[in-house]
Structure formats: structure tokens, C-alpha cells
Design a protein around this motif. Sequence first.
Motif, PDB file in Angstrom:
ATOM      1  N   GLU A  47      39.319 -35.770 -13.040  1.00 32.33           N
ATOM      2  CA  GLU A  47      38.647 -36.931 -13.640  1.00 32.33           C
ATOM      3  C   GLU A  47      37.208 -36.996 -13.170  1.00 32.33           C
ATOM      4  OE1 GLU A  47      39.928 -40.504 -10.682  1.00 32.33           O
ATOM      5  OE2 GLU A  47      41.453 -39.812 -12.087  1.00 32.33           O
ATOM      6  N   PRO A  48      36.359 -37.712 -13.910  1.00 28.64           N
ATOM      7  CA  PRO A  48      34.957 -37.824 -13.511  1.00 28.64           C
ATOM      8  C   PRO A  48      34.829 -38.417 -12.100  1.00 28.64           C
ATOM      9  CG  PRO A  48      35.238 -38.652 -15.727  1.00 28.64           C
ATOM     10  CD  PRO A  48      36.611 -38.385 -15.189  1.00 28.64           C
ATOM     11  N   GLY A  49      33.934 -37.842 -11.319  1.00 30.38           N
ATOM     12  CA  GLY A  49      33.719 -38.296  -9.952  1.00 30.38           C
ATOM     13  C   GLY A  49      34.529 -37.529  -8.928  1.00 30.38           C
ATOM     14  N   ASP A  50      35.438 -36.658  -9.400  1.00 33.03           N
ATOM     15  CA  ASP A  50      36.232 -35.842  -8.485  1.00 33.03           C
ATOM     16  C   ASP A  50      35.375 -34.837  -7.719  1.00 33.03           C
ATOM     17  OD1 ASP A  50      38.825 -36.539  -8.192  1.00 33.03           O
ATOM     18  OD2 ASP A  50      39.651 -35.026  -9.534  1.00 33.03           O
ATOM     19  N   LEU A  51      34.376 -34.301  -8.387  1.00 36.01           N
ATOM     20  CA  LEU A  51      33.515 -33.296  -7.776  1.00 36.01           C
ATOM     21  C   LEU A  51      32.060 -33.676  -8.051  1.00 36.01           C
ATOM     22  CD1 LEU A  51      33.564 -30.615  -6.234  1.00 36.01           C
ATOM     23  CD2 LEU A  51      33.480 -29.458  -8.422  1.00 36.01           C
ATOM     24  N   VAL A  52      31.314 -33.966  -6.986  1.00 39.10           N
ATOM     25  CA  VAL A  52      29.922 -34.408  -7.121  1.00 39.10           C
ATOM     26  C   VAL A  52      29.049 -33.490  -6.282  1.00 39.10           C
ATOM     27  CG1 VAL A  52      28.305 -36.310  -6.777  1.00 39.10           C
ATOM     28  CG2 VAL A  52      30.650 -36.786  -7.465  1.00 39.10           C
ATOM     29  N   GLU A  53      27.971 -32.980  -6.877  1.00 36.84           N
ATOM     30  CA  GLU A  53      26.998 -32.174  -6.155  1.00 36.84           C
ATOM     31  C   GLU A  53      25.869 -33.092  -5.708  1.00 36.84           C
ATOM     32  OE1 GLU A  53      25.694 -28.764  -8.421  1.00 36.84           O
ATOM     33  OE2 GLU A  53      27.559 -28.867  -9.574  1.00 36.84           O
ATOM     34  N   VAL A  54      25.490 -33.010  -4.430  1.00 35.37           N
ATOM     35  CA  VAL A  54      24.439 -33.865  -3.887  1.00 35.37           C
ATOM     36  C   VAL A  54      23.354 -32.977  -3.276  1.00 35.37           C
ATOM     37  CG1 VAL A  54      23.894 -35.682  -2.235  1.00 35.37           C
ATOM     38  CG2 VAL A  54      26.094 -35.691  -3.401  1.00 35.37           C
ATOM     39  N   ASP A  55      22.090 -33.322  -3.567  1.00 36.56           N
ATOM     40  CA  ASP A  55      20.955 -32.587  -3.017  1.00 36.56           C
ATOM     41  C   ASP A  55      19.985 -33.602  -2.430  1.00 36.56           C
ATOM     42  OD1 ASP A  55      19.315 -30.440  -2.392  1.00 36.56           O
ATOM     43  OD2 ASP A  55      18.288 -30.504  -4.320  1.00 36.56           O
ATOM     44  N   THR A  56      19.362 -33.259  -1.303  1.00 33.57           N
ATOM     45  CA  THR A  56      18.392 -34.162  -0.677  1.00 33.57           C
ATOM     46  C   THR A  56      17.066 -33.444  -0.511  1.00 33.57           C
ATOM     47  OG1 THR A  56      19.036 -33.514   1.550  1.00 33.57           O
ATOM     48  CG2 THR A  56      20.182 -35.395   0.595  1.00 33.57           C
ATOM     49  N   LEU A  57      15.998 -34.237  -0.486  1.00 36.87           N
ATOM     50  CA  LEU A  57      14.657 -33.682  -0.346  1.00 36.87           C
ATOM     51  C   LEU A  57      13.789 -34.668   0.417  1.00 36.87           C
ATOM     52  CD1 LEU A  57      12.509 -31.522  -1.255  1.00 36.87           C
ATOM     53  CD2 LEU A  57      12.127 -32.965  -3.235  1.00 36.87           C
ATOM     54  N   ASP A  58      13.017 -34.183   1.385  1.00 43.28           N
ATOM     55  CA  ASP A  58      12.023 -35.007   2.079  1.00 43.28           C
ATOM     56  C   ASP A  58      10.702 -34.867   1.337  1.00 43.28           C
ATOM     57  OD1 ASP A  58      13.865 -35.659   3.968  1.00 43.28           O
ATOM     58  OD2 ASP A  58      12.911 -34.585   5.615  1.00 43.28           O
ATOM     59  N   VAL A  59      10.159 -35.977   0.862  1.00 43.92           N
ATOM     60  CA  VAL A  59       8.864 -35.983   0.186  1.00 43.92           C
ATOM     61  C   VAL A  59       7.861 -36.603   1.145  1.00 43.92           C
ATOM     62  CG1 VAL A  59       7.572 -36.796  -1.821  1.00 43.92           C
ATOM     63  CG2 VAL A  59       9.997 -36.228  -2.048  1.00 43.92           C
ATOM     64  N   ARG A  60       6.805 -35.853   1.479  1.00 42.70           N
ATOM     65  CA  ARG A  60       5.791 -36.316   2.434  1.00 42.70           C
ATOM     66  C   ARG A  60       4.426 -36.344   1.730  1.00 42.70           C
ATOM     67  NH1 ARG A  60       8.064 -35.411   7.775  1.00 42.70           N
ATOM     68  NH2 ARG A  60      10.101 -34.462   7.479  1.00 42.70           N
ATOM     69  N   PRO A  61       4.115 -37.453   1.050  1.00 40.77           N
ATOM     70  CA  PRO A  61       2.850 -37.514   0.305  1.00 40.77           C
ATOM     71  C   PRO A  61       1.617 -37.518   1.205  1.00 40.77           C
ATOM     72  CG  PRO A  61       3.949 -39.632   0.237  1.00 40.77           C
ATOM     73  CD  PRO A  61       4.889 -38.675   0.917  1.00 40.77           C
ATOM     74  N   ILE A  62       1.710 -38.185   2.353  1.00 39.18           N
ATOM     75  CA  ILE A  62       0.611 -38.210   3.320  1.00 39.18           C
ATOM     76  C   ILE A  62       1.213 -38.124   4.721  1.00 39.18           C
ATOM     77  CG2 ILE A  62      -1.021 -39.494   1.874  1.00 39.18           C
ATOM     78  CD1 ILE A  62      -0.229 -42.035   3.321  1.00 39.18           C
TER      79      ILE A  62
END
Length: 80
Positions: A47-62
Amino acid sequence: MVGRILTRLKQQGRLVEPPRTGVSDRAAPLRPRPYAVRKPKQYAVSEPGDLVEVDTLDVRPIPGVVFKQFTAAMSFLVGT
């Protein structure tokens, strides 16, 4: 081309390799991670939500400012 240059320098004695220590560059983990455990390939998504891919990113504008970006994508195929 780089390989040929390095080989020639080694043959001429102008490039000396450091001695090998016999210790691996990567240290083996002492214990398994309690997070980010992969599901087996044969894991059946029912069912939907059984398998979720998660990615993270650090954004450093200044300098000194850090924003965290999280992206998630659900994997669900209907009728397979």
C-alpha cells in the motif's frame, strides 16, 4: 595518459610509493546502524507509504547559515 606518466616516473625512481601498512582505509563499523536500514530486494510493497525514499541536503547560502532540505518519494506500483 596519467598512468603512463606515473609509470615512467616510477621507473626513473622520481616517484616513490609510500610503504603499505596492511591496514584498510575504511574502518569496519563496530555495530550496525539503528537507522537507514535497507529493505530486502524481495520486500513487497502492498500500500502507499509502505516504502518511502528520503534524501537530505545541507544548503549553505552564506557562511554561518545552514538550511536543511528533506525530499521524500513514495514507491508504489499498482497492478504488479
